[in-house]
Design a protein around this motif. Structure first.
Motif, PDB file in Angstrom:
ATOM      1  N   ASN A 174      46.871  66.204  52.188  1.00  0.00           N
ATOM      2  CA  ASN A 174      46.765  66.276  50.721  1.00  0.00           C
ATOM      3  C   ASN A 174      47.369  67.574  50.188  1.00  0.00           C
ATOM      4  O   ASN A 174      48.083  67.571  49.189  1.00  0.00           O
ATOM      5  CB  ASN A 174      45.300  66.197  50.285  1.00  0.00           C
TER       6      ASN A 174
ATOM      7  N   MET B 100      50.599  67.909  47.682  1.00  0.00           N
ATOM      8  CA  MET B 100      50.597  68.638  46.410  1.00  0.00           C
ATOM      9  C   MET B 100      51.653  69.740  46.389  1.00  0.00           C
ATOM     10  O   MET B 100      52.330  69.949  45.392  1.00  0.00           O
ATOM     11  CB  MET B 100      49.210  69.214  46.143  1.00  0.00           C
TER      12      MET B 100
ATOM     13  N   TYR C  88      50.320  56.928  47.172  1.00  0.00           N
ATOM     14  CA  TYR C  88      49.459  58.067  47.537  1.00  0.00           C
ATOM     15  C   TYR C  88      48.401  58.297  46.454  1.00  0.00           C
ATOM     16  O   TYR C  88      47.228  58.518  46.750  1.00  0.00           O
ATOM     17  CB  TYR C  88      50.317  59.330  47.756  1.00  0.00           C
ATOM     18  N   TYR C  89      48.815  58.223  45.201  1.00  0.00           N
ATOM     19  CA  TYR C  89      47.856  58.388  44.106  1.00  0.00           C
ATOM     20  C   TYR C  89      46.876  57.221  44.041  1.00  0.00           C
ATOM     21  O   TYR C  89      45.690  57.400  43.787  1.00  0.00           O
ATOM     22  CB  TYR C  89      48.583  58.506  42.763  1.00  0.00           C
TER      23      TYR C  89
ATOM     24  N   ASN D 290      44.112  57.639  46.230  1.00  0.00           N
ATOM     25  CA  ASN D 290      43.511  58.960  46.054  1.00  0.00           C
ATOM     26  C   ASN D 290      43.684  59.830  47.300  1.00  0.00           C
ATOM     27  O   ASN D 290      42.799  60.603  47.680  1.00  0.00           O
ATOM     28  CB  ASN D 290      42.023  58.831  45.665  1.00  0.00           C
ATOM     29  N   GLY D 291      44.836  59.672  47.937  1.00  0.00           N
ATOM     30  CA  GLY D 291      45.158  60.494  49.110  1.00  0.00           C
ATOM     31  C   GLY D 291      44.192  60.258  50.263  1.00  0.00           C
ATOM     32  O   GLY D 291      43.475  59.259  50.313  1.00  0.00           O
TER      33      GLY D 291
ATOM     34  N   ASN E 201      38.992  64.405  52.259  1.00  0.00           N
ATOM     35  CA  ASN E 201      39.014  65.813  52.700  1.00  0.00           C
ATOM     36  C   ASN E 201      37.836  66.147  53.604  1.00  0.00           C
ATOM     37  O   ASN E 201      37.623  67.293  53.954  1.00  0.00           O
ATOM     38  CB  ASN E 201      38.936  66.755  51.485  1.00  0.00           C
TER      39      ASN E 201
ATOM     40  N   LEU F  37      42.445  63.248  46.943  1.00  0.00           N
ATOM     41  CA  LEU F  37      43.408  64.073  46.220  1.00  0.00           C
ATOM     42  C   LEU F  37      42.798  64.636  44.936  1.00  0.00           C
ATOM     43  O   LEU F  37      43.030  65.780  44.561  1.00  0.00           O
ATOM     44  CB  LEU F  37      44.614  63.183  45.882  1.00  0.00           C
ATOM     45  N   SER F  38      41.975  63.815  44.274  1.00  0.00           N
ATOM     46  CA  SER F  38      41.424  64.213  42.977  1.00  0.00           C
ATOM     47  C   SER F  38      40.382  65.327  43.100  1.00  0.00           C
ATOM     48  O   SER F  38      40.083  66.003  42.123  1.00  0.00           O
ATOM     49  CB  SER F  38      40.778  63.001  42.295  1.00  0.00           C
TER      50      SER F  38
END
Ligand code: UDP
Ligand code: MN
Length: 364
Positions: free
Chosen positions: A136, A140, A206-207, A210-211, A214, A280-281
């Motif tokens: 991620n 970015m 990818y978006y 949401n990746g 984490n 990602l968010s």
């Protein structure tokens, strides 16, 4: 004229092979008049030979160094590509593999006439390795530098052996570029839904997922979690024919700073429920360094495991419990920091490699 964004880093440039402030002008590439690159097999070799004895200073003769911009960015001179591809390599302490892979990739990607950039995303010590978070962070960072339409998350120890394996995304679905991997019995993928190793997603895909999550610190689970996300968005996984996506796995031992994650099954059970809010968010990390090296862009990432986990109170184990139950692994981190062999043998943690020990000494 197309210009890549300008980037500044706070660190001073100590190495002449490294640029830390770079504006990439493509003035020599007025590609207005160029025809679109065709998918041509004229330049391809099919099954490739590969050198496993590569040092940072050896460049494969097939690499057209002059055409690679600092940061490992390349674009063909004689035709125009409408897509651009960022190769994102989650990385720590595997320098021999990295040298081999980087040389191999440049040679192959140039033959494929791709417009690409290579991003090596390293996890700073002593945090446990986290492949999803690094992917991620790489996504970015690459996005803020160029305007890539396709992202390929790539293990450092996998070499593509057939250059017909085009490093491009598939417009409708995420693409798993691996069909055979020499680390598995008979080179066969361990299960149909397996998407480990090398995975290609368009920016939009990818978006949409949401990746990566984490939350997977340590080894395992993040790729299966990604598969759940892909399924939940009604994507399917596409692959090339079996003889195309052939990979050689470079051998390695377990990594002391990447022990198997005992919570991966638990995290997976709730993976699809979390995907809208976690990924990602919600990513949180510190970018400690960014360097435009000659053959790749290097990014150093730091994060705080307890902080990231404690946001997820709806995990079946609360963030606090997670940290408590995670004591063993926290201990193993202390071990890595203090080189406490007694604790290490009790916990059956491998001794860190020499390189890692040197880094630890330097950092503590
Ligand atoms: N990785 C790394 N250093 C580590 C652990 C993992 O660079 O200490 C990266 C590397 O890209 C590697 C990938 O994460 O290929 C997957 O980890 P690993 O190779 O340990 O997993 P496995 O071979 O079991 O799939
Ligand atoms: Mn591996």
């Amino acid at each position: 004229m197309e210009t890549f964004k300008t980037f500044m880093s706070t660190e001073k440039n100590k190495n002449s092979d490294v640029l830390q402030q770079e504006t990439i002008h493509w003035s020599s590439y007025t590609d207005k008049d160029l025809a679109l690159c065709k998918k041509t097999i004229r330049h391809l070799h099919g099954r490739m030979n590969t050198s496993l004895d590569v040092k940072a200073t050896d460049y494969d003769k097939q690499i057209v160094l002059a055409d690679i911009k600092y940061g490992g960015i390349y674009r063909p001179r004689d035709c125009k590509q409408k897509d651009s591809v960022a190769i994102v390599i989650p990385y720590r302490d595997r320098i021999e593999h990295l040298n081999i892979l980087i040389n191999h990739l440049h040679a192959m990607l140039q033959r494929q006439k791709l417009y690409y950039g290579i991003y090596v995303v390293e996890m700073s010590l002593p945090v446990q390795f986290n492949r999803g978070l690094l992917a991620n962070a790489g996504f970015m960072t690459a996005q803020s530098i160029g305007t890539y339409s396709c992202y390929i998350i790539h293990d450092v120890d996998l070499l593509p052996l057939n250059d017909f394996n085009e490093y491009k995304c598939s417009p409708n679905n995420p693409k798993h570029l691996v069909t055979k991997n020499s680390k598995f019995k008979n080179d066969a993928l361990p299960y149909t839904d397996y998407i480990g190793g090398v995975l290609a997603l368009t920016t939009e895909q990818y978006y949409r997922v949401n990746g990566f999550s984490n939350l997977y610190f340590g080894w395992g689970g993040e790729d299966d979690d990604m598969h759940l996300r892909i399924k939940a968005r009604n994507f399917t996984i596409v692959r090339n024919a079996e003889h195309i996506g052939v990979y050689l796995a470079l051998p390695h031992n377990g990594d002391s700073s990447n022990p198997p994650n005992p919570y991966r099954d638990l995290l997976l059970q709730q993976g699809a429920y979390r995907m809208n809010v976690e990924g990602l968010s919600s990513i949180s990390y510190i970018r400690k360094s960014l360097e435009f090296r000659q053959l790749y862009t290097w990014v150093l990432i730091d994060c705080v495991e307890s902080e990231i986990m404690s946001h997820y109170s709806n995990l079946r184990i609360s963030g606090k419990d997670y940290i408590k139950k995670n004591k063993i692994r926290t201990h193993s981190k202390h071990y890595v920091k203090n080189s406490n062999l007694h604790v290490a043998s009790k916990l059956r943690v491998n001794r860190p490699s020499r390189l890692l020990r040197r880094q630890i000494v330097r950092r503590t």
